[in-house]
Design an enzyme around this catalytic site. Structure first.
Site, short mmCIF file in Angstrom:
data_model
loop_
_atom_site.label_atom_id
_atom_site.label_comp_id
_atom_site.label_asym_id
_atom_site.label_seq_id
_atom_site.Cartn_x
_atom_site.Cartn_y
_atom_site.Cartn_z
N GLY A 177 0.79 -1.28 -0.15
CA GLY A 177 -0.04 0.01 -0.18
C GLY A 177 0.90 1.43 0.16
O GLY A 177 0.49 2.18 -0.69
N MET B 249 4.84 3.10 2.06
CA MET B 249 5.90 2.84 2.95
C MET B 249 6.53 4.33 3.73
O MET B 249 6.40 5.04 2.96
CB MET B 249 7.12 2.58 2.14
CG MET B 249 8.33 2.08 2.85
SD MET B 249 8.07 0.84 3.99
CE MET B 249 9.58 1.23 5.20
N GLU C 2 0.59 5.84 7.47
CA GLU C 2 2.25 5.99 7.13
C GLU C 2 2.88 7.22 8.04
O GLU C 2 4.00 7.22 8.41
CB GLU C 2 2.46 6.18 5.80
CG GLU C 2 1.72 5.27 4.93
CD GLU C 2 2.28 3.64 5.35
OE1 GLU C 2 3.36 3.50 5.81
OE2 GLU C 2 1.60 2.61 4.94
#
Ligand SMILES: [Zn+2]
Length: 881
Positions: A268, A270, A305
């Site tokens: 998805g 990082m 994230e």
């Protein structure tokens, strides 16, 4: 390809690194086929390591060009080099500088790990062990270094150059077409958080000032021409930063925060320090191309994230066994964020649906593992629902047990005490023990063993004493006979015919929570004025399965009167599941279905317009996989599909007039500007849930309504909902609508993904052939993970009747795709394989077909470690455990 039996890595074997790397200076000269990387590493012996130990740097597919120690070329006898390691048998017993030059071909890197080129953009993915594909390094999360990165590239090919941290210098290289940019990250970090990007990108920016007064430039970089589609993601970054300050007291710590969207990405997104790299699916949004679900996912993943900046980056993991320490915690944090941004009840139901759809089956199948695994052969296969979703549930239970105030104090202590270090689950729990004064040794058991606990409950009302007694018993399938009980917070209350029985109390219940920490326990409520219905595990207070015999009528009382939104929804789910499984056993469920429809009708009349998002969830019956999970053994997906469909037909027919009236009442007036906010999305969700039920009961009307909705839709949510409904109705209108949709969005890969997925999920015999045909469609590419997941992944994971076809054709299709993909991208191939997870619970014929497909995969020569590991564990093969 690796063919050797992979070594197993064990938690009990952990020991500190023999060497530390304090500073890394990287010089990366980008070239599509011949990138040169020079790494200057400031190395010293680790006082906690073994004196005199060899220095072994990790590598993966690397080619060494040059090697210096303190500025002098190293004699060939002083080192050994292979693509997978660089060894100095006798390194200096003092601090020294090692300079390593390697060369890479980013274009040929189809694994999308390390440095690669996607659509002309250079980017990196280093978690879990991609950095060793860039240079030789101590590639483990407990080696933290300060990085300075100089990136150089052709100025026309890569006008944008980005690294971790702050930009300290950039300029042209005289007499050439090249330019450079230097980035410095002052925060020590493990190599898995390293990132760089180079390419032709457009950007959208916004200023942000932290609560500490730091001025930060936020920027989202996307493909040229798509900058306006970054607006929602950019706004989500700012909202995430503000929320983390307000709720957790955590501020951002660099001058820039960059998000880059790339089209070829294995996962998805990082959380690289200061430079998050995203799958473009989770950045790009416009009303014409993105659904409400896409907007919600973008908001959640941007937040996730960003939140890693503290839970993962500032405090990282000692080793990969502690992965839940950053992932479970950060999922919990992003779930809390989304709940605050949207409706808490609606969001909680969504979280539990995901947990039950993905984690419960994983925990009951051959891939089950503890939230903190004890061993692995391939760490990339442990980015699982158990580590993420069950890991988040553990954090939530911890908060329930110690209360909000001690929880927040414990989080502060965890961040402060472990800042700049690599922590363990023990460090995490220690912070909460200190702040709450509670011994968490028993609670820690949640991290140690696989399996979903089962709690059996029975209740007895004594009218003469006005008491109500509840008996609890917990068991843990899969955890082993010697497993001690787990600590289970049970949030509960009592409901009567006319509403909550607020006067009932029990000394064992504190703030609405009973703690079940023994194999068996009882509690008694007093002052219970009428026979109650217990509302147990409110808000899904623990990730357990609950067995309690309860009449449908009592569950429908909960749907009507419970004050807990989750349990109102759960009550309807339980009734629907009982009716479906009853019909499968041949029971006459006619009267029950009628009573259920009447209760749903009353519920809609009372609450649908006040809370349409919630009503839409109540109308969505348990999924086929939920029902399969409930049944547990000898599963026949076709029978489940038919029984579920029959109930939906009855409900659609009984509720028809109400559903039509709701569609009219919820229609947006012409000219309304699209807004992705939760209230507007909720109205669309209920309107489309109503369409779905109307269509299943009356296909002709459904075809007409869906066709009209596709034609008049002004946003992707409604257009796609119309198409999804039509996709379940065989015939010419479906085929022409699909063809028109493909033509309209021929230049929109992310929209075509939806088109691939809808067709892959059609529960009809022709779907295997359709998927095979679509694999040759010009817009499909095995090299793009999003395309693979939308077509093959949707088929394998979201089409139970066709993937599990009795003749094995579905298994064969997925097996062939896995083997084809394994040659270029083993990580994504291994993820596809997880669809086979529940195979042992199928009826004998299908079980044999799945077994044959798995054996065929495992017997294929040259299989990657990733796929061999999943196939082996799925078969219960000790070889690769
Ligand atoms: Zn994460």
């Amino acid at each position: 390809m690796r063919t050797e039996t992979p070594p197993t890595v064990r938690l009990e074997d952990y020991r500190p690194s023999d060497h530390l790397i304090d500073r890394v200076e990287l010089d990366v000269r980008l070239d599509p086929h011949d990138t040169r990387v020079t790494a200057r590493l400031a190395i010293r012996p680790n006082p906690a390591g073994r004196p005199g130990a060899a220095l072994v740097l990790d590598g993966d597919d690397l080619r060494l060009v040059a090697l210096d120690l303190d500025g002098e070329p190293l004699a060939p006898a002083a080192f050994r080099v292979a693509p997978s390691a660089l060894t100095l048998p006798e390194p200096p017993q003092r601090p020294f500088t090692l300079t390593i030059e390697t060369r890479l071909d980013p274009t040929a890197n189809t694994k999308l790990m390390g440095l690669y080129r996607s659509n002309g953009v250079y980017c990196t993915q280093c978690e879990a062990d991609g950095f060793r594909r860039i240079t030789y390094f101590l590639d483990r999360p407990d080696v933290l270094a300060v990085y300075t990165t100089r990136i150089e590239a052709d100025a026309a090919q890569a006008p944008i150059l980005l690294g971790n941290g702050n930009n300290i210098e950039s300029g042209r290289i005289e007499g050439t077409d090249r330019h450079f940019s230097v980035w410095h990250d002052p925060h020590p970090k493990p190599a898995y958080l390293f990132a760089l990007v180079g390419g032709r990108l457009d950007r959208m920016t916004a200023p942000f000032t932290t609560m500490e007064g730091r001025a930060v430039e936020l920027a989202v970089y996307v493909e040229p021409g798509k900058a306006e589609r970054a607006a929602y993601a950019l706004d989500a970054v700012a909202r995430s930063m503000k929320w983390d300050e307000e709720v957790f007291g955590r501020a951002y710590d660099l001058d820039v925060f960059n998000v880059v969207a790339v089209s070829d990405f294995n996962m998805g997104a990082m959380e690289n320090k200061g430079l998050n790299i995203f799958n473009d699916k989770y950045v790009l949004a416009s009303p014409e191309t993105a659904t409400d679900a896409d907007y919600a996912a973008i908001e959640a993943i941007i937040a996730h994230e960003y939140f890693h900046n503290w839970s993962g980056n500032r405090v990282t993991c000692r080793d990969w066994f502690q992965l839940c320490l950053k992932e479970g915690l950060t999922v919990f944090r992003d779930q809390e964020f989304s709940s605050d941004m949207r409706s808490r009840d609606v969001h909680r139901i969504g979280e539990v649906r995901t947990l039950r759809a993905r984690q419960f089956p994983e925990d009951a199948g051959p891939l089950a593992h503890p939230v903190r695994p004890k061993q692995y052969a391939e760490i990339n296969n442990f980015y699982t629902a158990t580590v993420y979703e069950k890991g988040a549930e553990i954090v939530r239970m911890l908060r329930t047990l110690i209360g909000d105030t001690a929880f927040r104090a414990g989080m502060d202590r965890y961040f402060t005490d472990n800042d700049g270090t690599a922590a363990t689950v023990e460090d995490f729990l220690c912070a909460f023990e200190t702040e709450s004064g509670r011994d968490l040794a028993d609670f820690a058991e949640w991290y140690e063993r696989p399996g979903t606990p089962r709690v059996s409950v029975s209740g007895a009302y004594d009218a003469s004493q006005k008491t109500y007694r509840l008996d609890f018993r917990q068991t843990r399938p899969g955890a082993g006979a010697d497993a001690p009980p787990v600590v289970i917070p049970v949030r509960l209350g009592l409901i009567g015919e006319a509403g909550p029985l607020d006067g009932a109390t029990s000394p064992q219940v504190e703030d609405g929570v009973f703690v079940l920490d023994r194999p068996e326990a009882s509690l008694t409520f007093e002052n219970v004025t009428a026979a109650p219905v217990p509302s147990l595990f409110r808000g899904f207070s623990a990730p357990v399965r609950v067995d309690m015999a309860m009449a449908d009528a009592d569950r429908l009382t909960l749907l009507r009167h419970d004050t807990d939104g989750f349990n109102r929804w759960e009550a309807a789910q339980r009734v629907a599941a009982r009716l479906t499984t009853g019909a499968l056993r041949g029971e006459d469920t006619g009267a029950g279905a009628e009573a259920f429809a009447a209760a749903l009708g009353a519920f809609l009349d009372e609450r649908a317009l006040a809370d349409p998002a919630f009503a839409a969830l109540v109308l969505a019956l348990p999924s086929e996989s939920d029902l399969a999970d409930e049944i547990g053994i000898d599963i026949d997906p076709d029978a489940i599909f038919s029984a579920r469909r029959a109930l939906r037909v009855r409900l659609g027919a009984a509720l028809g007039p109400r559903l039509r009236a709701l569609r009219d009442a919820l229609a947006e007036p012409a000219g309304t500007t699209f807004s992705p906010d939760a209230a507007s999305a909720g109205r669309r969700a209920l309107r489309n849930a109503a369409l779905d039920l109307i269509a299943v009961a009356d296909p002709a009307e459904g075809t007409a309504l869906a066709g009209a909705q596709i034609a008049s839709a002004t946003n992707m949510t409604d257009r796609l909902a119309g198409l999804s409904t039509l996709a379940l109705l065989p015939g010419e209108p479906r085929e022409s609508a699909l063809a028109a949709f493909a033509e309209l969005y021929a230049d929109e890969p992310l929209v075509l993904d939806k088109w691939f997925a809808i067709q892959a999920m059609i529960p009809e015999d022709g779907t295997v052939e359709r998927v095979r045909r679509l694999q040759t469609h010009p817009a499909f590419a095995m090299t793009n993970p999003n395309r693979v997941r939308s077509l093959v992944g949707s088929f394998a994971l979201a089409n139970p009747t066709q993937f599990n076809r009795a003749d094995g054709a579905g298994f064969a299709l997925v097996a062939e795709s896995v083997l084809a993909l394994d040659r270029t991208n083993p990580q994504v191939a291994a993820r596809l394989m997880t669809a086979f997870g529940p195979w042992r619970r199928l009826e004998p014929g299908r079980r044999a077909a799945a077994d044959a497909a798995l054996r065929r995969i495992l017997a294929t020569p040259g299989l990657s470690r990733d796929v061999a590991d999943i196939a082996g564990r799925s078969l219960g093969d000790s070889l690769t455990v």
